[in-house]
Design a protein around this motif. Structure first.
Motif, mmCIF file in Angstrom:
data_model
loop_
_atom_site.group_PDB
_atom_site.id
_atom_site.type_symbol
_atom_site.label_atom_id
_atom_site.label_comp_id
_atom_site.label_asym_id
_atom_site.label_seq_id
_atom_site.Cartn_x
_atom_site.Cartn_y
_atom_site.Cartn_z
ATOM 1 N N GLU A 54 0.892 -1.097 -0.039
ATOM 2 C CA GLU A 54 0.013 0.005 0.078
ATOM 3 C C GLU A 54 0.933 1.226 -0.170
ATOM 4 O O GLU A 54 0.611 2.221 -0.821
ATOM 5 C CB GLU A 54 -0.901 -0.135 1.166
ATOM 6 C CG GLU A 54 -1.957 -1.139 1.157
ATOM 7 C CD GLU A 54 -2.705 -1.126 2.384
ATOM 8 O OE1 GLU A 54 -2.290 -0.538 3.548
ATOM 9 O OE2 GLU A 54 -3.646 -1.905 2.512
ATOM 10 N N TRP A 55 1.876 1.332 0.992
ATOM 11 C CA TRP A 55 2.736 2.566 0.957
ATOM 12 C C TRP A 55 3.553 2.721 -0.252
ATOM 13 O O TRP A 55 4.049 3.596 -0.587
ATOM 14 C CB TRP A 55 3.394 2.568 2.249
ATOM 15 C CG TRP A 55 2.553 2.567 3.300
ATOM 16 C CD1 TRP A 55 2.168 1.653 4.232
ATOM 17 C CD2 TRP A 55 1.603 3.730 3.894
ATOM 18 N NE1 TRP A 55 1.514 2.008 5.338
ATOM 19 C CE2 TRP A 55 1.024 3.462 5.187
ATOM 20 C CE3 TRP A 55 1.579 4.974 3.462
ATOM 21 C CZ2 TRP A 55 0.076 3.940 5.664
ATOM 22 C CZ3 TRP A 55 0.692 5.863 4.030
ATOM 23 C CH2 TRP A 55 -0.004 5.372 5.122
ATOM 24 N N SER A 57 2.867 1.846 -3.269
ATOM 25 C CA SER A 57 2.308 2.659 -4.376
ATOM 26 C C SER A 57 2.202 3.872 -4.258
ATOM 27 O O SER A 57 2.580 4.798 -5.335
ATOM 28 C CB SER A 57 0.776 2.214 -4.132
ATOM 29 O OG SER A 57 0.741 0.829 -4.415
ATOM 30 N N THR A 163 -4.785 6.215 1.498
ATOM 31 C CA THR A 163 -4.026 4.964 2.077
ATOM 32 C C THR A 163 -4.209 4.922 3.638
ATOM 33 O O THR A 163 -4.443 4.067 4.371
ATOM 34 C CB THR A 163 -2.624 4.696 1.787
ATOM 35 O OG1 THR A 163 -2.485 4.671 0.386
ATOM 36 C CG2 THR A 163 -1.949 3.798 2.421
ATOM 37 N N THR A 166 -8.067 4.384 4.566
ATOM 38 C CA THR A 166 -8.327 2.704 4.336
ATOM 39 C C THR A 166 -7.596 1.960 5.692
ATOM 40 O O THR A 166 -8.128 1.010 6.173
ATOM 41 C CB THR A 166 -7.852 1.877 3.048
ATOM 42 O OG1 THR A 166 -6.359 2.328 2.901
ATOM 43 C CG2 THR A 166 -8.609 2.505 2.069
ATOM 44 N N ARG A 167 -6.505 2.256 5.917
ATOM 45 C CA ARG A 167 -5.820 1.647 7.027
ATOM 46 C C ARG A 167 -6.429 1.806 8.323
ATOM 47 O O ARG A 167 -6.581 0.959 9.270
ATOM 48 C CB ARG A 167 -4.081 1.812 7.227
ATOM 49 C CG ARG A 167 -3.280 1.446 5.866
ATOM 50 C CD ARG A 167 -3.418 -0.003 6.061
ATOM 51 N NE ARG A 167 -2.608 -0.292 7.338
ATOM 52 C CZ ARG A 167 -1.127 -0.622 7.126
ATOM 53 N NH1 ARG A 167 -0.417 -0.361 6.097
ATOM 54 N NH2 ARG A 167 -0.455 -0.804 8.295
ATOM 55 N N ASP A 174 -8.942 -0.967 -2.467
ATOM 56 C CA ASP A 174 -7.659 -0.800 -2.892
ATOM 57 C C ASP A 174 -7.322 0.724 -2.922
ATOM 58 O O ASP A 174 -8.243 1.504 -3.485
ATOM 59 C CB ASP A 174 -7.304 -1.243 -4.201
ATOM 60 C CG ASP A 174 -5.776 -1.094 -4.919
ATOM 61 O OD1 ASP A 174 -5.118 -0.245 -3.933
ATOM 62 O OD2 ASP A 174 -5.632 -1.517 -5.749
ATOM 63 N N PRO A 175 -6.300 1.428 -2.121
ATOM 64 C CA PRO A 175 -6.214 2.826 -1.762
ATOM 65 C C PRO A 175 -6.206 3.606 -3.567
ATOM 66 O O PRO A 175 -6.609 4.498 -3.529
ATOM 67 C CB PRO A 175 -5.043 3.218 -1.296
ATOM 68 C CG PRO A 175 -5.011 1.784 -0.600
ATOM 69 C CD PRO A 175 -5.321 0.670 -1.288
#
Length: 432
Positions: A54-55, A57, A163, A166-167, A174-175
């Motif tokens: 995630e990060w 991306s 992101t 969502t976290r 998906d972010p």
């Protein structure tokens, strides 16, 4: 004749007044811009192994846009210096030979001479074109870099917020998809208002609700930086040199820079993609990767793969280092270790997580599982990234080639490629 010579020794009256500042900026900044892409590469390769998908991306998107802007600026300043050098050479040549091109002294046939004589082109006009060309290239390059930087801030900022959301909220979304949806919702009213203005604006009555609504939307987007005058340089060039041509140049330069950066990144990660290697066996299991050997790997550029000290082991112990990869290990531990670590804290929690990591990275030597394998928490001394360390006794191994298989968890949420399935382990060959 004397007046012609005197005029040739001075700069043309219509010379761009900013030519000295342009040269100063290009001359000073071109060296920094040429080094900036390499600096960004180093930062990207150093940070990428530390982040989960995630990060990662967010990092990759920021890297691609930032490097694209740096490449555009570097190319702009280098090209501008070249064009300014051409302009200076024309001015200098004209001051030495004020009569310009003397066609009567050049060897040409009658047809070519007639064509050349029919062209109403003086040296002063050529000097003015070269001057204008250099200034326009400088303006376009700086404008495109600023546009890419603005897009980077907008896209990457939105992706960062998505992101985080969502976290924190635990959304299974998906972010990157969230960012695309947010930008789509943001751009739809502007695109719709612009289209309605083009199609029906002239027919809408002044003061009508539809006209007020369209005007309100366009005024709002103009205030937040999407008006035609917000990028005044592109607006001036487009309104004087052709809007379609200017937009084609701007979009073309942006796409060329971004695509070039993406392709360069792919080649940097896998150099075998470039070259005539169609008949070379394509198998990770048959290849010896330098990243698997500490005396051959490049910790700044190679992927964080398990490695041993060398391809030839002369000592009694094989030193196996398994880097901790958040994009694989983090998600796998959340799934596989949740029940084992529930309710634990402190040293007990750390020991349970280490045991879980050991189960996620089993090791086989020549096809036989190493049941007495023990991992310790360590770090890669050359990259300062967390890693697992195992000392494997190889004193009883016979002479010759041996193969170590280090298990790895699959990436959560990713379907295996049907063409090249993931074997689930890293293979390291070594010799005694």
């Amino acid at each position: 004749m004397s007046e012609l010579i005197e005029d040739a020794r001075q700069l043309p009256r219509r010379t761009t007044p900013t030519w000295e500042v342009e040269l100063l900026i290009s001359g000073v900044a071109v060296f920094a811009m040429l080094q900036l892409p390499g600096w960004l590469d180093d930062r990207m390769f150093a940070l990428a192994p530390r982040l989960g998908d995630e990060w990662l991306s967010v990092l990759r998107l920021s890297y691609f846009y930032a490097k694209s802007a740096a490449v555009v600026l570097a190319a702009t300043f280098a090209l501008h210096l070249l064009l300014r050098a051409q302009w200076i050479a024309l001015v200098g040549t004209h001051s030495v030979y004020p009569l310009g091109i003397r066609l009567d002294r050049l060897k040409m046939g009658p047809i070519q001479r007639a064509i050349e004589e029919a062209r109403p082109d003086s040296t002063m006009e050529a000097i003015e074109r070269a001057d204008n060309r250099a200034s326009i290239v400088f303006a376009i390059g700086v404008s495109v870099a600023l546009i890419i930087a603005s897009v980077c801030i907008g896209f990457c900022g939105t992706l960062l917020v998505a992101t985080l959301a969502t976290r924190m909220l635990g959304w299974q979304v998906d972010p990157l998809v969230t960012m695309c949806v947010v930008f789509g919702l943001f751009m739809v009213p502007f695109a719709l208002a612009t289209w309605l203005d083009h199609q029906f604006g002239a027919r809408l009555r002044a003061g009508s609700p539809a006209r007020r609504l369209i005007a309100g939307l366009l005024r709002l987007y103009t205030r937040i930086g999407m008006g035609r005058r917000n990028n005044r340089i592109v607006a001036i060039l487009g309104s004087n040199g052709g809007e379609r041509r200017m937009m084609a140049v701007v979009v073309g330069v942006m796409l060329a820079a971004i695509i070039g950066v993406v392709v360069a990144d792919l080649l940097a990660r896998d150099g075998s993609r470039f070259g005539s290697y169609a008949q070379l066996p394509d198998s990770d299991m048959l290849a010896l990767h330098p990243a698997h050997y500490d005396d051959q790997r490049d910790p700044g550029r190679d992927a964080p793969l398990p490695y041993v000290q060398s391809a030839i082991i002369t000592g009694p112990y094989l030193q196996l280092v398994v880097p901790y990869r958040p994009n694989r290990d983090e998600a796998a531990m959340r799934i596989a270790c949740a029940t084992r670590t529930q309710g634990l804290a402190g040293e007990a929690l750390a020991a349970a997580r280490l045991a879980c990591l050991q189960d996620l990275h089993p090791v086989t030597l020549d096809g036989k599982p190493l049941k007495d394998l023990r991992y310790d928490i360590a770090s890669d001394p050359r990259s300062d990234r967390p890693a697992l360390l195992a000392m494997i006794d190889v004193r009883d191994l016979p002479r010759g080639r041996h193969e170590l298989h280090v298990g790895r968890p699959s990436r959560a949420g990713r379907k295996p490629d049907q063409g090249t399935p993931d074997p689930g382990y890293d293979a390291i060959a070594f010799w005694r």
